[in-house]
Design a protein around this motif. Sequence first.
Motif, PDB file in Angstrom:
ATOM      1  N   LEU A 117      -7.887   3.448   3.174  1.00 39.19           N
ATOM      2  CA  LEU A 117      -8.931   4.228   2.503  1.00 39.19           C
ATOM      3  C   LEU A 117      -8.500   4.635   1.097  1.00 39.19           C
ATOM      4  CD1 LEU A 117     -10.141   6.465   5.468  1.00 39.19           C
ATOM      5  CD2 LEU A 117     -11.440   4.664   4.322  1.00 39.19           C
ATOM      6  N   ARG A 118      -7.227   4.967   0.927  1.00 39.77           N
ATOM      7  CA  ARG A 118      -6.734   5.325  -0.406  1.00 39.77           C
ATOM      8  C   ARG A 118      -6.756   4.129  -1.351  1.00 39.77           C
ATOM      9  NH1 ARG A 118      -1.695   9.101   1.627  1.00 39.77           N
ATOM     10  NH2 ARG A 118      -2.968  10.926   2.121  1.00 39.77           N
ATOM     11  N   ALA A 119      -6.660   2.931  -0.791  1.00 36.90           N
ATOM     12  CA  ALA A 119      -6.757   1.713  -1.600  1.00 36.90           C
ATOM     13  C   ALA A 119      -8.210   1.289  -1.800  1.00 36.90           C
ATOM     14  CB  ALA A 119      -5.976   0.587  -0.928  1.00 36.90           C
ATOM     15  N   ARG A 120      -9.148   2.099  -1.292  1.00 35.97           N
ATOM     16  CA  ARG A 120     -10.587   1.831  -1.376  1.00 35.97           C
ATOM     17  C   ARG A 120     -10.985   0.619  -0.541  1.00 35.97           C
ATOM     18  NH1 ARG A 120     -13.383   4.751  -4.793  1.00 35.97           N
ATOM     19  NH2 ARG A 120     -14.922   3.139  -5.221  1.00 35.97           N
ATOM     20  N   TRP A 121     -10.313   0.472   0.597  1.00 33.88           N
ATOM     21  CA  TRP A 121     -10.679  -0.526   1.598  1.00 33.88           C
ATOM     22  C   TRP A 121     -11.112   0.245   2.834  1.00 33.88           C
ATOM     23  CZ3 TRP A 121      -5.960  -4.402   1.676  1.00 33.88           C
ATOM     24  CH2 TRP A 121      -5.807  -4.957   0.400  1.00 33.88           C
ATOM     25  N   PHE A 122     -12.309  -0.003   3.316  1.00 33.03           N
ATOM     26  CA  PHE A 122     -12.829   0.709   4.479  1.00 33.03           C
ATOM     27  C   PHE A 122     -12.430  -0.054   5.738  1.00 33.03           C
ATOM     28  CE2 PHE A 122     -15.934   2.404   7.423  1.00 33.03           C
ATOM     29  CZ  PHE A 122     -16.048   3.725   7.019  1.00 33.03           C
ATOM     30  N   LEU A 152       0.830  -1.202   0.000  1.00 35.27           N
ATOM     31  CA  LEU A 152       0.000   0.000   0.000  1.00 35.27           C
ATOM     32  C   LEU A 152       0.865   1.253   0.000  1.00 35.27           C
ATOM     33  CD1 LEU A 152      -2.749  -0.995   2.582  1.00 35.27           C
ATOM     34  CD2 LEU A 152      -2.869  -1.094   0.101  1.00 35.27           C
ATOM     35  N   GLY A 153       0.336   2.308  -0.586  1.00 34.76           N
ATOM     36  CA  GLY A 153       0.991   3.606  -0.522  1.00 34.76           C
ATOM     37  C   GLY A 153       1.773   4.010  -1.750  1.00 34.76           C
TER      38      GLY A 153
END
Length: 201
Positions: A99-104, A50-51
Motif C-alpha cells: 500500500l505504501r508503494a501505491r499497489w493495492f 519495498l520499504g
Amino acid sequence: RCLDCLPSAAKCATCIIGDHVEEPFHQIEQWTGKFWLKTSLTDIGLVVNLGHGRGSCASPTAICVMHIIDANGIFTTKVRFCGCELTSERVTEPFVQLLRARWFPCTISAPSSAVTFRCLDAVCRLNNQGKLTGYDFYQSQVHAADSAELDPPKKRYDELMRAIRLWKHLFLLKRGGIGLLAGGVCDARPGSCTVECPACP
C-alpha cells in the motif's frame, strides 16, 4: 530501449534497470541483433525493493514473484519485501508495504497479486464516465500484454474485480466521513454513507 520514456534511446540492461527502479511497469524492448523483441524489466533483472524507497533493505525477505495489474498492462514482477524490525518482534506486514508503494494488494495474507492505484483510478473513471465494465478494461489490459494471444498472461480478472470493489467501498467510506468517527467503520450506522437529496422533502 524503453517505449514509455522519452527519449526512447537504446541503453544497456544495467542503465535501463537503474532508470526504472521507481517505474517498474514500463514497456521494454531488447535488441536481438536483427529486431526489437518485446521483453520486461523483470526479464532483464529488475527486482523491486519495498520499504526503503530507492534503497535496499539490510535484512530483506526472499524474492517473491507478484502479478501486478497496471494502467498500461499486466506484469509479472520480482519483489523483495523489507524485513526490518520496527519494534521488538514486529515486522511491517507485506500488504502495508504494498500500500505504501501505491499497489493495492488483492489479498491481505500472503499477497501474490496487486493492482496499482493508478490502474484503480483509471478503471473507476472509465466506469463512471464511459460506462466501461471491469471485464472490458481487463480484456484491454490482456491485449496490451499480448495482442496476438500467443502467450496470454494468467487470468487475473477475479483479483482485479475484488480490488475494484474494495477500492470503491473505501472511497465510499472516505467520502461519507466515516474515518472521522471515534470508532471508525465499526461505529458507522446503517445509511450513514448515503447522500441526502436536496430536492426531497
